[in-house]
Write a protein that holds these residues in place. Sequence first.
Motif: not given
Length: 486
Positions: A335-341, A346-348
Amino acid sequence: MTASVANDDGPQGLRRGAVGFGGVLFQSITFMAPAIATALSIPLGISYAGGATPLAVILALVACLIAANSIGQLSTHLPSAGSFYTFVSHGIHPKVGFLVAWGFLLGVIVGGPFLALQMGFVVAGTLNAEWGWSNDTWWIWTVLVCVLVFALGYRGITASTRAGLVLGAFEILVFVGISVTLIFQAGSDNTLQVFGTHYANNPDYQGFSGVIAASVFTILAFIGFEQAAPIAEEAHEPRRTVPRAILVSCLAIGAFYILNTYASAVAFGPAKMIGFTADDSNPWQNILARDAWGGIGFLLVFLALVNSIIANQNAANNSSTRTMFAMGRIRLLPPEFGRLNPFGSPMLALCAQLAVSLAVALFLGFHYDPVTGFGLTATILVDIFAPMYILLNVACLMYFWRFRRDEFNVVRHGVLPILGALAFVPAFFAGAGIPAFSFITALPKPLWYAGPIAGIWMVIGVIYLIVLNGRDPDRILETKRVFDEA
């Protein structure tokens, strides 16, 4: 309304309406890398069709326009960062959509290294030939392009697509200018016979057989016309702009390829085109550009090729990171791939793309050499994208027949998708080196490894699919989800 990108409590939203039509259009255009395709990809077809290659480009354009129609029709109703896998999940089945997502991941893994290695040998080779620099500097340029593209992607989709628009416009203007000059210089040597089979003079593939063989390889120059679809959630009025961008980019760059290929044929001599790359692997830069504009032409084409690689990798980075984001959002990836900077990127996914691009490119470049590494990754990409284009055409037919029967058009949603799917079958066999047709030969090592690599990757995907289906089947069904404005 722009969705928040700062909330860490669940899936985050990409920035709605951040990219206008120009940015969406050049996302597809620059993914095709028109300058690089003209100089290095289309010559693969010239070796089969000779002076009739402009006709082969027209046939490839028709095949890709058919696929563009299918993808555009689907993106009208399903604007999603998941794009390919979302379309197939709706049109065929979520399990097939999952496998498309898994296949796209392999494209992500090899797409970055493919372009980074290209930058390495194009720049190092030119610097070596012209100024005596060592060819061993290739890795420096490979690393630099990866870092540059990461920086563009980090700043968000608006900055990234604006850069793509500027870069794409430059390479197109340079090659159009040189092509027009070459056509005027050809004078009485201009001829429409290059659009027939008169100059299809490969002794092993004479006439239309050579044109058909060449069209399989010129299709490769069009890969990327559909890449406006992954940025649909960030596009302004995506249901209108994305389908239009896919079709316009395909048509415009098709015309660009026809112009350039015609210019090279009448300038070099259509009867001699079989030997176009015999004495020089990059005749556009080293021969045609100098013939048209002298030393400044050589320099501008070199810069256009470098520019084309940067723009292509930038567009590929946009697509791959949005697809990884979409997969993280529905937990097919962590789910970390679904985080944005803070800029909405998508940062990761950006970090993963950078790490994989550098690791794979440097390994292949040092283990073999950058040209061989480039060839291997290019072959894997064909093995992945050709089947996906086939499935997207099938998905278009099935989606409109099953779920939008009132909109179903026999030609647009029936005949054309079937023809589009069939057109990419020879391209898949060519990329896989399966001699199903007379003009396809088995690939040498290490290019031969591409088919098994793609096959093993998909077997792993099937195993993952079986495990997910037993433990948490809802995650597979999520591949159908469209994160619309509503």
